[in-house]
Design a protein around this motif. Structure first.
Motif, PDB file in Angstrom:
ATOM      1  N   ASN A  31       0.808  -1.212   0.000  1.00 34.13           N
ATOM      2  CA  ASN A  31       0.000   0.000   0.000  1.00 34.13           C
ATOM      3  C   ASN A  31       0.842   1.263   0.000  1.00 34.13           C
ATOM      4  O   ASN A  31       0.311   2.357   0.211  1.00 34.13           O
ATOM      5  CB  ASN A  31      -0.936   0.010   1.215  1.00 34.13           C
ATOM      6  N   GLN A  32       2.146   1.120  -0.209  1.00 35.82           N
ATOM      7  CA  GLN A  32       3.032   2.279  -0.159  1.00 35.82           C
ATOM      8  C   GLN A  32       3.586   2.591  -1.545  1.00 35.82           C
ATOM      9  O   GLN A  32       4.035   1.698  -2.258  1.00 35.82           O
ATOM     10  CB  GLN A  32       4.166   2.033   0.835  1.00 35.82           C
ATOM     11  N   GLN A  33       3.552   3.858  -1.889  1.00 35.32           N
ATOM     12  CA  GLN A  33       3.998   4.295  -3.207  1.00 35.32           C
ATOM     13  C   GLN A  33       5.182   5.256  -3.129  1.00 35.32           C
ATOM     14  O   GLN A  33       5.508   5.921  -4.103  1.00 35.32           O
ATOM     15  CB  GLN A  33       2.845   4.980  -3.937  1.00 35.32           C
ATOM     16  N   GLN A  63      -7.793   5.075   5.514  1.00 34.92           N
ATOM     17  CA  GLN A  63      -8.151   4.130   4.456  1.00 34.92           C
ATOM     18  C   GLN A  63      -6.961   3.652   3.651  1.00 34.92           C
ATOM     19  O   GLN A  63      -7.058   2.673   2.903  1.00 34.92           O
ATOM     20  CB  GLN A  63      -9.183   4.754   3.499  1.00 34.92           C
ATOM     21  N   THR A  64      -5.817   4.311   3.764  1.00 34.19           N
ATOM     22  CA  THR A  64      -4.616   3.902   3.018  1.00 34.19           C
ATOM     23  C   THR A  64      -3.474   3.610   3.979  1.00 34.19           C
ATOM     24  O   THR A  64      -2.381   4.153   3.862  1.00 34.19           O
ATOM     25  CB  THR A  64      -4.197   4.986   2.003  1.00 34.19           C
ATOM     26  N   SER A  65      -3.769   2.748   4.947  1.00 30.75           N
ATOM     27  CA  SER A  65      -2.747   2.288   5.902  1.00 30.75           C
ATOM     28  C   SER A  65      -2.162   3.419   6.732  1.00 30.75           C
ATOM     29  O   SER A  65      -0.997   3.383   7.116  1.00 30.75           O
ATOM     30  CB  SER A  65      -1.626   1.532   5.178  1.00 30.75           C
ATOM     31  N   ASP A 111      -0.254   8.958   3.506  1.00 28.16           N
ATOM     32  CA  ASP A 111      -0.814   9.661   2.350  1.00 28.16           C
ATOM     33  C   ASP A 111       0.073   9.585   1.118  1.00 28.16           C
ATOM     34  O   ASP A 111      -0.222  10.217   0.099  1.00 28.16           O
ATOM     35  CB  ASP A 111      -1.096  11.125   2.699  1.00 28.16           C
ATOM     36  N   ASN A 112       1.171   8.802   1.214  1.00 27.13           N
ATOM     37  CA  ASN A 112       2.097   8.666   0.083  1.00 27.13           C
ATOM     38  C   ASN A 112       2.564  10.020  -0.430  1.00 27.13           C
ATOM     39  O   ASN A 112       2.649  10.265  -1.634  1.00 27.13           O
ATOM     40  CB  ASN A 112       1.455   7.842  -1.035  1.00 27.13           C
ATOM     41  N   THR A 155       3.776   5.057   7.761  1.00 31.52           N
ATOM     42  CA  THR A 155       2.535   4.442   8.196  1.00 31.52           C
ATOM     43  C   THR A 155       2.468   4.351   9.719  1.00 31.52           C
ATOM     44  O   THR A 155       3.489   4.178  10.383  1.00 31.52           O
ATOM     45  CB  THR A 155       2.371   3.038   7.582  1.00 31.52           C
TER      46      THR A 155
END
Length: 463
Positions: free
Chosen positions: A276-278, A376-378, A381-382, A414
Motif C-alpha cells: 500500500n506504499q507508493q 483508508q490507506t494504511s 498519504d504517500n 505508516t
C-alpha cells in the motif's frame, strides 16, 4: 588611496577567513576517499578510540532522554516478546514545562534555545565515519547461523534494547492471514528460510526471499581494506536490517546528502505494508518498491557512492529476473492484526475503550493527524512533508559532529502497527509514542490538553 584599498582588502580576507572558520560544515568531498593507511593501523586506532566514541554518545543520549526501562503496563508488541515503553522520555530545559513550552512562539523558543535537545536531529554514534550499525541481537543470530560477522570494531549500537523493536519480529502475510505469525519465533536467515516458507509462498516469492537474505558487499562489510569489520566480509543482506521484514533498529546515514557532517541518521523502517506504499526512502521519493530495491543494492549499500561500489563488488540485480522477484516477496508482507479496527481503519465502538475512542476523535480532529495519516490507506498519504522544525532552533549547531540543518521534506510513515516500531521519526530521535505526541503538539501548534495527549497515545496503541 592604495593603502586604504589594501587595508580594505586585508579586512575582507580576514572576514572571509573568519566566516570559513565559523562554518560548522567542514570541507568534504563528493566521493569517499581511498584508504591512506594500512588496515592494521586503522583497526588499532579505531579500537583504541571506540570506548570514548561510545562514552560520548551515551552522554549525549543521557542528556537528552530518560533511558530507564518503564513499560506501559500490560501492553506488548505484536509478537508478545517485548513490552512497549511508555512516558515522555525527552528531557525539558530546566524550569520548563510542556504546557509552558507549547504556549511560546517558534521564534521565542529558537532565540532562547529552549527546544528540547531530544527534538533535534539525532547524530550517528560515529558521525564522521557513519555506516550501518547493527544491534547485538542481530549480530548474535547471524554469527550463530551463518558464521558471518556484523560486529564493527569502531562503533557499537547506541540505544538500550528496550527502545528497539522486539526480536525476532513476527511475520504476517497478506496471502495467508489465517496463519497469523509464520516466523515460528525465529529470525529468517539464508540457512532456514526454505524450511520455514516452503509450501506457504510461491516459487517466485521464494527466489525473491533468497535474494533478500543473500549477503552482498556493503561499504563497511566487504573484502577491502577500508572495511570496519575485523575479517574480510561477504557483506550484508537486506533482511539483516529489516529482520523478518520489519526492523531491528539498525541505523545508518542517509546516502543522499553531502557533506558528511550534514548527513542525517536513518533508522531502519519496517517493510510491513509495502503493498500500500507508493513512496520509499525517507527523502529519496522512490516511487516503487522495485526502484527502492534496485537503488539500495547499487548505491545505498555504499553510502550513495557508486564509484566505491564498483571497487568493492556491487550486486547489480537484474530488473526482470531478480528485482521483480524481490519486490513480489516484499509486497506480501502484512501489518500485524489490529482487532479493534474495522475495514475503514476506524475503531469499533463495541470493543474500544472510552479513552481510545476519545483519542480517535483527537486524531481525526484537533490533532490533525489524519491529514497525513489517512486511515483508508494504511494511515499514510504517500506524500512528503516539511514540518520546518528549524523554526525552533538555530541552524548550524553541532551535536557530536552532526551539523543541525533543516530536515526538509520527509515521507509520511505508516502508523499501522506503530507500537512495534520504536524509535520514531526518520532518525529515531523520539523514543516513545508519548514523545511523538509532544513533538507534534509543539511543532504543529495543536495546544492539546494533558487528557487529549493521553487519549491520543492510547489510540495509537490500537493501530
Amino acid at each position: 588611496m592604495n593603502r586604504s584599498l589594501s587595508c580594505l582588502a586585508l579586512a575582507a580576507v580576514a572576514a572571509l577567513a573568519a566566516a570559513v572558520q565559523a562554518d560548522p560544515l567542514p570541507a568534504d568531498m563528493t566521493y569517499r576517499p581511498l584508504p591512506t593507511q594500512p588496515f592494521s593501523d586503522v583497526k588499532r586506532m579505531d579500537e583504541a578510540a571506540k570506548p570514548k566514541v561510545m562514552q560520548r554518545q551515551r552522554a549525549l543520549l543521557e542528556s537528552r532522554y530518560d533511558l530507564a526501562n518503564k513499560p506501559v503496563p500490560g501492553v506488548m508488541m505484536s509478537g508478545g516478546r517485548r513490552a512497549v515503553q511508555g512516558g515522555v522520555r525527552v528531557k525539558l530545559p530546566a524550569g520548563m514545562t510542556w504546557d509552558k513550552l507549547a504556549g511560546m512562539s517558534p521564534a521565542e523558543i529558537r532565540e532562547k534555545n529552549l527546544l528540547p535537545e531530544g527534538f533535534k536531529p539525532l547524530p550517528h554514534a560515529k558521525q564522521a565515519t557513519g555506516g550501518q550499525v547493527f544491534p547485538q541481537n542481530q549480530i548474535d543470530v547471524i554469527a550463530q547461523q551463518e558464521q558471518r560477522d556484523l560486529r564493527r570494531f569502531d562503533v557499537d549500537f547506541d540505544l538500550p534494547d528496550h527502545f528497539t523493536p522486539e526480536f525476532p519480529a513476527p511475520i504476517f502475510l497478506t496471502t495467508h492471514p489465517e496463519l497469523g505469525d509464520v516466523s515460528r519465533g525465529q529470525a529468517l536467515t539464508i540457512r532456514n528460510f526454505y524450511e520455514m516458507m516452503n509450501g506457504i509462498i510461491t516459487p517466485v516469492q521464494m527466489e525473491g526471499l533468497r535474494l533478500l537474505l543473500t549477503p552482498f558487499p556493503q561499504e563497511e562489510f566487504n573484502q577491502t581494506e577500508d572495511r570496519k569489520v575485523a575479517h574480510q566480509s561477504m557483506g550484508v543482506a537486506c533482511l539483516d536490517c529489516h529482520t523478518n521484514f520489519h526492523s531491528n533498529g539498525a541505523f545508518h546515514l542517509t546516502p543522499d546528502v553531502r557533506p558528511q557532517a550534514a548527513r542525517f541518521r536513518l533508522d531502519t523502517t519496517s517493510l510491513r505494508g509495502m503493498f500500500n506504499q507508493q513512496i520509499h526512502g525517507s527523502k529519496r521519493s522512490l516511487r516503487s518498491v522495485e526502484d527502492f530495491t534496485e537503488f539500495e543494492q547499487r548505491t545505498a549499500y555504499f553510502n550513495g557512492d557508486h564509484v566505491s561500489a564498483t571497487r568493492k563488488g556491487p550486486h547489480l540485480p537484474d530488473r526482470t529476473n531478480q528485482v521483480a522477484m524481490m519486490a513480489q516477496m516484499q509486497n506480501i508482507i502484512d501489518f500485524p492484526p489490529a482487532p479493534k479496527l474495522d475495514w475503514r481503519g476506524r475503531l469499533n465502538p463495541e470493543v474500544a475503550t472510552a479513552q481510545e475512542l476519545a483519542g480517535e476523535k483527537v486524531f481525526f480532529g484537533k490533532g490533525q493527524c489524519s491529514q497525513c495519516h489517512v486511515a483508508q490507506t494504511s494511515f499514510l498519504d504517500n506524500n512528503m512533508h516539511d514540518l520546518k522544525l528549524e523554526r525552533f532552533y538555530k541552524v548550524g549547531q553541532v551535536s557530536n559532529d552532526l551539523v543541525l540543518l533543516p530536515d526538509g521534506p520527509i515521507k509520511t510513515f505508516t502508523l499501522r502497527g506503530i507500537k512495534d516500531s520504536p524509535p520514531y521519526l526518520h532518525d529515531g530521535r523520539l523514543l516513545t509514542l508519548a514523545d511523538t505526541v509532544e513533538y507534534f503538539n509543539l511543532v504543529l501548534g495543536l495546544k492539546l490538553t494533558a487528557q487529549e495527549k493521553e487519549a491520543l497515545n492510547a489510540y495509537l496503541l490500537t493501530l
